[in-house]
Design an enzyme around this catalytic site. Sequence first.
Site, PDB file in Angstrom:
ATOM      1  N   SER A   1       1.256  -0.860   0.560  1.00  0.00           N
ATOM      2  CA  SER A   1       0.199  -0.331   0.218  1.00  0.00           C
ATOM      3  C   SER A   1       0.624   0.985   0.170  1.00  0.00           C
ATOM      4  O   SER A   1       1.951   1.588   0.265  1.00  0.00           O
ATOM      5  CB  SER A   1      -1.206   0.124   1.456  1.00  0.00           C
ATOM      6  OG  SER A   1      -0.219  -0.091   2.307  1.00  0.00           O
TER       7      SER A   1
ATOM      8  N   SER B   1       0.566   3.681   1.877  1.00  0.00           N
ATOM      9  CA  SER B   1       0.614   4.667   3.331  1.00  0.00           C
ATOM     10  C   SER B   1       2.053   4.772   3.514  1.00  0.00           C
ATOM     11  O   SER B   1       2.428   6.291   4.806  1.00  0.00           O
ATOM     12  CB  SER B   1       0.046   3.663   4.249  1.00  0.00           C
ATOM     13  OG  SER B   1       1.353   2.399   4.938  1.00  0.00           O
TER      14      SER B   1
ATOM     15  N   LYS C   1       5.122   0.858   9.852  1.00  0.00           N
ATOM     16  CA  LYS C   1       5.561   2.758   9.613  1.00  0.00           C
ATOM     17  C   LYS C   1       6.230   2.940  10.086  1.00  0.00           C
ATOM     18  O   LYS C   1       7.891   2.283  10.525  1.00  0.00           O
ATOM     19  CB  LYS C   1       3.932   2.422  10.811  1.00  0.00           C
ATOM     20  CG  LYS C   1       2.234   1.180   9.967  1.00  0.00           C
ATOM     21  CD  LYS C   1       2.070   2.560   8.895  1.00  0.00           C
ATOM     22  CE  LYS C   1       0.499   1.480   8.683  1.00  0.00           C
ATOM     23  NZ  LYS C   1       0.129   2.058   7.593  1.00  0.00           N
TER      24      LYS C   1
ATOM     25  N   SER D   1      -3.090   6.464   5.753  1.00  0.00           N
ATOM     26  CA  SER D   1      -2.362   5.573   6.759  1.00  0.00           C
ATOM     27  C   SER D   1      -3.104   5.739   7.827  1.00  0.00           C
ATOM     28  O   SER D   1      -3.717   6.203   8.532  1.00  0.00           O
ATOM     29  CB  SER D   1      -0.806   6.573   7.052  1.00  0.00           C
ATOM     30  OG  SER D   1      -0.399   5.538   8.204  1.00  0.00           O
TER      31      SER D   1
END
Length: 260
Positions: free
Chosen positions: A39, A41, A101, A208
């Site tokens: 993705s 994010s 992250k 996100s």
Amino acid sequence: MATAKKEDTLGENIKTIVYALLIAGVVRTLFFQPFWIPSGSMKNTLLIGDFMFVNKMAYGYSRHSCPWSICPISGRIFGEEPERGDIIVFKHPVTNVDFIKRLVGLPGDRVQMREGILYINDVAAPQEDQGVFVEAMAQQGPMRHTPRCSNRVVGEGADCEKQLAIETLPGGVEHAVLNIGDSFADNTPAYTVPDGKYFFVGDNRDNSGDSRIPVSANGVGFVPFENLIGRADRVIFSSAGARIMYFWTWRKDRFFKALK
């Protein structure tokens, strides 16, 4: 005699395959785990289709260090504390899905977003404007995601823009962040990170699901130390296409790219 030789050869081949699988399993469990970025994010630090090996030695080992979280480990062994600014793969506290992250909040920190600016212990993490990040409005990766744009709806193949800035975290780590527009996660309550847990945010701030949202299927909340899998240090390979064999979609400028 020929039959015996064939049986010996087959037996050796099976042994070789079994040994190779055992070695691969040990390497994946103890040292490095392959990880694809599915993705956007973490744009523009990480792009959809980036591939890397996550360093599993960085923070020690927990039950999540094994595939399917089956390691017979209680808590964490050989644990090393992560550092603010690390890019980390971890298990979602509820769904057990792998997430990646950036770590911004350590135990005891007070973390808050105010008008899109990250505050840590009531001090703003300064952002320096870098203009715009531009990518083509096109389907990306095997899941064929299309990017979100700050210049609103754009046609296929047109420039999709996001505001780009360099953010400096306490301790001096500098990294890129993107802003698409106003979002509900631009303003949050002040969260105090509990002992043994961490606070994560994506670099693509308006795209996100992270610790700014309480733990749920959509939010991450505080992440326990034992859920950390490893640190991402370098992109090894990158492809923008739906299939890895589509060599014309390879991003050669990202091969072996160090992350920051």
